[in-house]
Design a protein around this motif. Structure first.
Motif: not given
Length: 188
Positions: A31-41, A79-85, A95-103
């Protein structure tokens, strides 16, 4: 709000865990090198595996703090790493958490991200004792909003120029949130 840091979470199909140096190849090619995944990051695609390794080193250093909540999504089946959150922002006073994720694109539209985000929300509410969890998505990325909706988050509105996307442009974002008491009612 408690400072407990990133601990392993297990779901039916996933293990959410701390990043490891050996995740570099899965992360870079998945995912980290994929422009389609990172387009909106908010970050640009990694141009080489060295950039991914540097990022992993950065995260590992940050994970020494009990105020960091960042998970790698590992798919049990292979057993593969496929994303992060994780929590991309914390407001301890309120007491606020802002979350983000990609896959990894290979795993899109399988309910995996909703499964991971639900687990992270549960952890942040039940273990870290945050009161509010929020997330935002680029308006051109409605699939991310669907994940938020599936995780009991409610649409709150548009935040004008709420983020700089990976191209460096200011973008409007749709904001979603859930508070602990509403989430608990929804889950019961």
């Amino acid at each position: 709000m408690k400072s407990i840091g990133t601990r392993t979470i297990e779901t039916a199909r996933l293990i959410l865990r701390r990043v490891r140096t050996e995740d570099a190849e899965d992360m870079f090619f998945g995912w980290a090198s994929d422009d389609e995944v990172t387009k909106y990051m908010t970050w640009k695609s990694h141009l080489n595996i060295e950039a991914t390794k540097s990022y992993i080193d950065f995260v590992l250093k940050n994970l020494e703090s009990e105020d960091v909540y960042e998970w790698i999504i590992e798919y049990k089946e292979n057993g593969k790493a496929i994303g992060s959150c994780g929590a991309v922002g914390l407001d301890k006073t309120n007491e606020i958490a802002s979350i983000g994720y990609c896959l990894s694109k290979k795993y899109w539209n399988k309910g995996i991200m909703s499964e991971a985000v639900n687990a992270v929300i549960r952890y942040l509410f039940d273990k870290a004792e945050v009161n509010r969890i929020e997330a935002a998505h680029h308006l051109d990325n409605p699939a991310s909003g669907k994940v938020m909706q599936k995780c009991a988050m409610k649409y709150e509105g548009i935040k004008k120029h709420g983020m700089k996307d990976s191209s460096g442009s200011f973008s409007d974002v749709a904001v979603y949130a859930v508070i602990k008491s509403d989430w608990k009612k929804d889950k019961n």
